[in-house]
Design an enzyme around this catalytic site. Structure first.
Site, PDB file in Angstrom:
ATOM      1  N   HIS A  84       0.862  -1.183   0.000  1.00  0.00           N
ATOM      2  CA  HIS A  84       0.000   0.000   0.000  1.00  0.00           C
ATOM      3  C   HIS A  84       0.894   1.226   0.000  1.00  0.00           C
ATOM      4  O   HIS A  84       1.555   1.523   0.994  1.00  0.00           O
ATOM      5  CB  HIS A  84      -0.898  -0.014   1.240  1.00  0.00           C
ATOM      6  N   HIS A  88      -7.696  -7.808   6.706  1.00  0.00           N
ATOM      7  CA  HIS A  88      -7.535  -6.840   7.790  1.00  0.00           C
ATOM      8  C   HIS A  88      -7.766  -7.501   9.152  1.00  0.00           C
ATOM      9  O   HIS A  88      -8.871  -7.934   9.473  1.00  0.00           O
ATOM     10  CB  HIS A  88      -8.457  -5.628   7.662  1.00  0.00           C
ATOM     11  N   GLU A  99      -2.268  -1.706  -3.373  1.00  0.00           N
ATOM     12  CA  GLU A  99      -3.310  -0.989  -2.641  1.00  0.00           C
ATOM     13  C   GLU A  99      -3.059   0.503  -2.757  1.00  0.00           C
ATOM     14  O   GLU A  99      -1.925   0.966  -2.594  1.00  0.00           O
ATOM     15  CB  GLU A  99      -3.324  -1.400  -1.166  1.00  0.00           C
TER      16      GLU A  99
END
Length: 241
Positions: free
Chosen positions: A43, A191, A70
């Site tokens: 990310h 997550h 991401e």
């Protein structure tokens, strides 16, 4: 059989604590691949708090599996994605004050914008995923946008303070998985998943990939990256198709 994709952002977080050159998330990514990960996730945040541009440039050129990028839905990130050509992009929300991503992307009311945003990526053959909560309206919006995947946010499940609340979140996620599949969306989960709570999804069919980072890198401090990844791969290998 579902597969494991490993997020190596936390390796970059440790490096950036000293603004040095090690540990290198690019090296860590290669080790994760050798241990059985089928994809690597990074990310690149707008504030560059952990992953740096150099990291994604090198990852995109060196890994042998799939690179899942991401990013926030900004013009800058769109241009970066078009340049590095990842296997998929996953659009996520960002808040500068958050320690980590706190919830799913709000797709409702953004269908037109996000459809247009993803169009040049799709034209280049880059797959798309939307990181969303297991909410019926969000799932319908994701379908309208034309994403290939949804990654359902499991953070509320992972952080639930009691087992009863966790079970309620689990039910909500499973309902969201089923609805997504019925609409023709492919489903990933991510997550807050770890070596214990992931077992609650063992009998849930149709999950394509698990996106896991923090718990694997935490275990890697004690047993090494190779063992930490192999342990998670072994758990997932026994899950429902």
């Amino acid at each position: 059989m579902p597969f494991l994709c490993v997020n190596v952002d936390h390796v970059a977080t440790i490096r950036q604590a000293r603004l040095g050159i090690e540990p290198d998330p690019v090296t860590a990514a290669a080790m994760c691949e050798l241990a059985g990960a089928v994809g690597i996730i990074m990310h690149l945040r707008e504030d560059r708090r952990h992953v740096q541009d150099r990291d994604i440039e090198l990852i995109s050129k060196t890994i042998q599996t799939e690179f899942h990028f991401e990013m926030a839905a900004t013009e800058e990130m769109q241009q970066i994605a078009l340049r590095i050509d990842p296997a998929t992009v996953c659009l996520v929300p960002e808040k500068r004050e958050e320690l980590t991503t706190e919830g799913g992307l709000n797709c409702i009311g953004q269908e037109k914008r996000l459809t247009e945003y993803l169009a040049p990526l799709h034209e280049k053959g880059i797959g798309s995923s939307l990181f969303i909560d297991a909410d019926a309206d969000q799932i319908k919006a994701a379908k309208a946008i034309g994403a290939e995947y949804v990654e359902i946010h499991t953070g509320h499940f992972a952080d639930a303070p009691t087992r009863s609340e966790q079970k309620a979140e689990l039910t909500r996620i499973i309902d969201g998985i089923k609805m997504s599949q019925d609409l023709g969306l492919k489903v990933n989960l991510g997550h807050g998943l770890n070596y214990v709570n992931i077992l609650d999804f063992a009998d849930v069919p149709g999950i394509c990939e698990y996106s896991i980072g923090h718990s694997i890198m935490s275990r890697a401090i004690y047993v090494g990256i190779d063992r930490a990844v192999r342990d998670m791969v072994e758990i997932i290998r026994n899950f429902a198709d």
